[in-house]
Every structure is written in C-alpha cells, then in structure tokens.
Design an enzyme around this catalytic site. Structure first.
Site, PDB file in Angstrom:
ATOM      1  N   ASN A 151       0.806  -1.222   0.000  1.00 10.61           N
ATOM      2  CA  ASN A 151       0.000   0.000   0.000  1.00 10.61           C
ATOM      3  C   ASN A 151       0.839   1.272   0.000  1.00 10.61           C
ATOM      4  OD1 ASN A 151       0.512  -1.322   2.598  1.00 10.61           O
ATOM      5  ND2 ASN A 151      -0.350   0.525   3.494  1.00 10.61           N
ATOM      6  N   CYS A 325      -1.911   4.493   6.407  1.00  8.90           N
ATOM      7  CA  CYS A 325      -3.065   4.417   7.300  1.00  8.90           C
ATOM      8  C   CYS A 325      -2.782   5.022   8.656  1.00  8.90           C
ATOM      9  CB  CYS A 325      -3.498   2.976   7.503  1.00  8.90           C
ATOM     10  SG  CYS A 325      -3.745   2.139   5.973  1.00  8.90           S
TER      11      CYS A 325
HETATM   12  N1  PMP Z   1      -3.657  -4.248   4.833  1.00  8.73           N
HETATM   13  C1  PMP Z   1      -3.271  -3.260   3.999  1.00  8.73           C
HETATM   14  C2  PMP Z   1      -2.313  -3.569   2.900  1.00  8.73           C
HETATM   15  C3  PMP Z   1      -3.782  -1.953   4.166  1.00  8.73           C
HETATM   16  O1  PMP Z   1      -3.393  -0.978   3.334  1.00  8.73           O
HETATM   17  C4  PMP Z   1      -4.691  -1.706   5.211  1.00  8.73           C
HETATM   18  C5  PMP Z   1      -5.237  -0.307   5.414  1.00  8.73           C
HETATM   19  N2  PMP Z   1      -6.044   0.131   4.355  1.00  8.73           N
HETATM   20  C6  PMP Z   1      -5.063  -2.778   6.050  1.00  8.73           C
HETATM   21  C7  PMP Z   1      -4.527  -4.027   5.835  1.00  8.73           C
HETATM   22  C8  PMP Z   1      -6.016  -2.596   7.212  1.00  8.73           C
HETATM   23  O2  PMP Z   1      -7.237  -2.124   6.794  1.00  8.73           O
HETATM   24  P1  PMP Z   1      -8.337  -1.651   7.881  1.00  8.73           P
HETATM   25  O3  PMP Z   1      -7.679  -0.554   8.670  1.00  8.73           O
HETATM   26  O4  PMP Z   1      -9.451  -1.182   7.029  1.00  8.73           O
HETATM   27  O5  PMP Z   1      -8.687  -2.801   8.728  1.00  8.73           O
END
Ligand code: PMP
Length: 383
Positions: A151, A325
């Site tokens: 990401n 994030c």
């Molecule tokens: N895995 C990846 C690769 C992410 O980019 C993210 C955040 N978008 C997550 C897991 C966790 O997602 P969430 O915070 O929606 O649970």
C-alpha cells in the site's frame, strides 16, 4: 475550487451506486439468523454478497468467503486462526518486512507466546527475496503471510512464484490483498492462495466489512467465538448494510477494473514523469511492477508531514506520507526502511493513490502543487 483527493490507500469514498444498493437494506430489522421473512431477506442479501465476492477472486465455492469487520480482522483471523489451529504441526510463522501492521502485529503476538517468527527481506524495489523465503520455511511453519501488493510503495509481489515455494513444502500461504483488490485481477485458484484478506472500503464499499477467503480443506480456528455465524469462524450478527455494499462494490470492481486500470495507469505515469523532474526526487517501489493507481516518491531535505499539510492547505490536494493508514506516527515508515532508505530519506515521502474521481486534467494542478510545495519547504528547511 474543488479539492483533489489522492489518498485512496487510506480511505475511499463509497461509490454512489453501492450506497443506493446497500441502503435498501438499512431499514430491514431482520437478523440473518432468524427464520421470519425479514431474517430470510437479510440472509439472502448476505449470500448474494458472498457470491459476488467469490466471483471477484474466483473462489471455488461461495462458502469459501467468510465476512469479518474489516481487513485488520481478516488478517488477524488468517494468521492467528491458522497458527493456533495447526500448532500440532509446528510453531513457526513467516512474513515479509513490508507487511501492514495488521499482519506484523499479530505475528509479533504469536512470537511473544512462543512461536518462532521469521521476517523475509525485500530488495530496493520492494520485491520479496524468494531465495530467503525458501530458506525461511521449515516443516514447522504453519502460516506464511505475504501481501499481494504494498500500500505504501505500490510494488506487486510475485504471488504465483511464492505460492509454488510454499506449496512445495506442503504449507499454507496467506495473502493480504487489501491494496490490490479491485485494482488488478486476483484469482485465488490460479495464484495458489490458501487464505486471502479483502476489505470493503478498498473496493469503494462501506467501512466496517471485510472478508477472508479460505481454500476448501484449510483448517483454521475462530478468534472471535460466540453465536456461531459465518460457519462458526466469525461470530457476531452480520453488518448487513456494509456486507451488501461490499458485494455490490465487488461486482462493480470486477466489471470495470480493466478499463479503469488503463485510465489510471496513464494518469499515474504522467504524474511520475512530471514529478521526477523535481531535483533530488525519487520514485519508491518498483518502476513497472506496481499498482495502476499508485505513485510514490521521496524528496531529499524535506519532511513528508509538511508536504501533506502544505498540499492540503495551499492547494486543496490530499496526499499521504509514510504509513498511509497511520500518518499520525512520526516514526519513519518500516516499509521505506525495509527497501533500504535511510531514516532522513524515509521521512521525506509522499504517496499518491488515485481513484474514480481523478482524471488526466488534474495532472497539471497536482504537479504544480507538488513542485511549488517542495521548493517552498526546501527554502525553509534547515537541512
Ligand atoms: N492491509 C493493507 C495492505 C492496508 O493498506 C490496510 C489499510 N487500508 C489494512 C490491511 C487494514 O485495513 P483496515 O484498517 O481497514 O482494517
């Protein structure tokens, strides 16, 4: 002037078509486990969504898909659920250095409770070292978790090759596809994937739903025991609105992904070309094996947080820096350190992730914003 949102890896707007579809279920008071008509209607909506998600990833059967509350929960369930259920075979787990914290932290939890954790390195483009992966696996390894694509730097990992290495030794591969889903085709059967994490919001669906694909025959145990919903693997009354929306979001993504990715690749490549004209600017991640919507950089002598704040306040453009994030942490991104950047280099990162509201006409305004921001910050920089 309308803003330009360029942080789709952190959060995505809900597609209006998804919202219209899911809203039909907002006023249904029925619990999907109840047998009266409202309950049956809710159950049908959930099974419809399960089918659409199974199709998106080419799952063998609809019931290979289990709904969760999001990608973090799916990652925890895949990793802890598999490691704990298969403890009799061994107590070793393997992951990569560039995983999301929702993979690394459950892995570290297992380590604290006596599991051996091996973290496989990546090269300077973020590609997993396949030889080191091979060396890390033993007959005691119960789960290997590697992301489909990263990401923060956009690199797409060699999933098929990884799965061959893992399967040659008769082991399980979990893949976090949160960054890749809806962007590039994912085929769990062809890719040799045993467990796959999906998130609703990363498909333009509502927050609060996620899913996990579990290949037939793979044994895992629940981490959230309770009333036994979702084949006993994820108890708790289902989030009907978010799950129905996730299903519709998956259907739209499957239909539109081909055309959308061609459109976004053009925009991504224009941005990369123009932004790299800035002195002492560098692309992070792989130059070609990268997600269609992903352009990420680091700039010498400036801080990513200042880029983010300047771009927002001066140009109405939202970008990310470091760990997309969790930009609230001032620690340098573990992903950028893992690809070999020094601390001060990792601090100067900017991540652009494109989406449906972006178009080629926005490129000059974005490039102007980045160029002027970098110039302005460098003038103020003591470095
Ligand atoms: N895995 C990846 C690769 C992410 O980019 C993210 C955040 N978008 C997550 C897991 C966790 O997602 P969430 O915070 O929606 O649970």
């Amino acid at each position: 002037m309308k803003g330009i949102y360029l942080d789709h890896a952190s959060a995505m707007p809900v597609d209006p078509r998804v919202l219209a579809f899911a809203s039909k279920h907002l006023n249904n008071p029925g619990n999907p486990s109840s047998l009266y008509s409202e309950g049956l209607e809710a159950k049908r909506a959930i099974e419809d969504a399960r089918g659409k998600i199974a199709e998106l990833v080419n799952a063998e059967r609809e019931h290979c898909i289990i709904f969760t509350g999001g990608a973090t929960e799916s990652n925890n369930l895949a990793i802890k659920g598999t490691a704990l259920r298969n403890m009799g075979k061994g107590k070793e787990v393997v992951t990569s250095a560039i995983e999301h914290m929702s993979v690394l932290n459950p892995m570290k939890d297992l380590q604290k409770s006596g599991f051996k954790l091996t973290v496989v390195p990546v090269d300077s483009t973020g590609m997993l070292d396949l030889e080191k992966l091979d060396d890390s696996l033993t007959k005691n390894t119960t789960v290997t978790s590697i992301m489909y694509a990263n990401n923060e730097i956009g690199t797409i990992e060699p999933i098929r090759e990884m799965s061959e290495i893992v399967h040659e030794k008769g082991l399980y591969l979990h893949v976090d596809a949160t960054a890749a889903e809806g962007r590039i085709p994912i085929d769990v059967q062809n890719g040799g994937i045993d467990l796959l994490t999906l998130s609703s919001n990363d498909l333009y669906g509502p927050q609060g739903a996620g899913a996990i694909y579990i290949k037939p025959g793979v044994k895992i145990q629940p981490i959230l025991p309770g009333g036994g919903q979702e084949r006993g693997l994820r108890s708790g009354t289902e989030n009907l609105f978010a799950i129905a929306g996730m299903g519709e979001a998956a259907r739209i993504a499957k239909d539109e992904m081909g055309e959308e990715s061609v459109r976004l690749v053009r925009m991504r490549d224009e941005l990369i070309k123009d932004i790299l004209e800035i002195e002492e600017s560098y692309l992070t991640g792989h130059p070609t094996k990268r997600l269609p919507h992903h352009a990420s950089f680091h700039f010498d002598r400036i801080e990513g947080e200042s880029i983010l704040l300047n771009m927002d306040s001066m140009y109405g453009i939202q970008v990310a820096t470091g760990s997309a994030c969790s930009s609230k942490t001032l620690e340098p991104s573990h992903v950028l350190l893992a690809v070999g950047l020094k601390h001060e280099e990792a601090h100067g990162s900017m991540v652009i992730t494109l989406g449906r509201s972006n178009n080629l006409e926005q490129v000059p305004r974005i490039v102007k914003g980045v160029k002027e921001t970098v110039e302005r910050l460098r003038k103020l920089s003591p470095l």
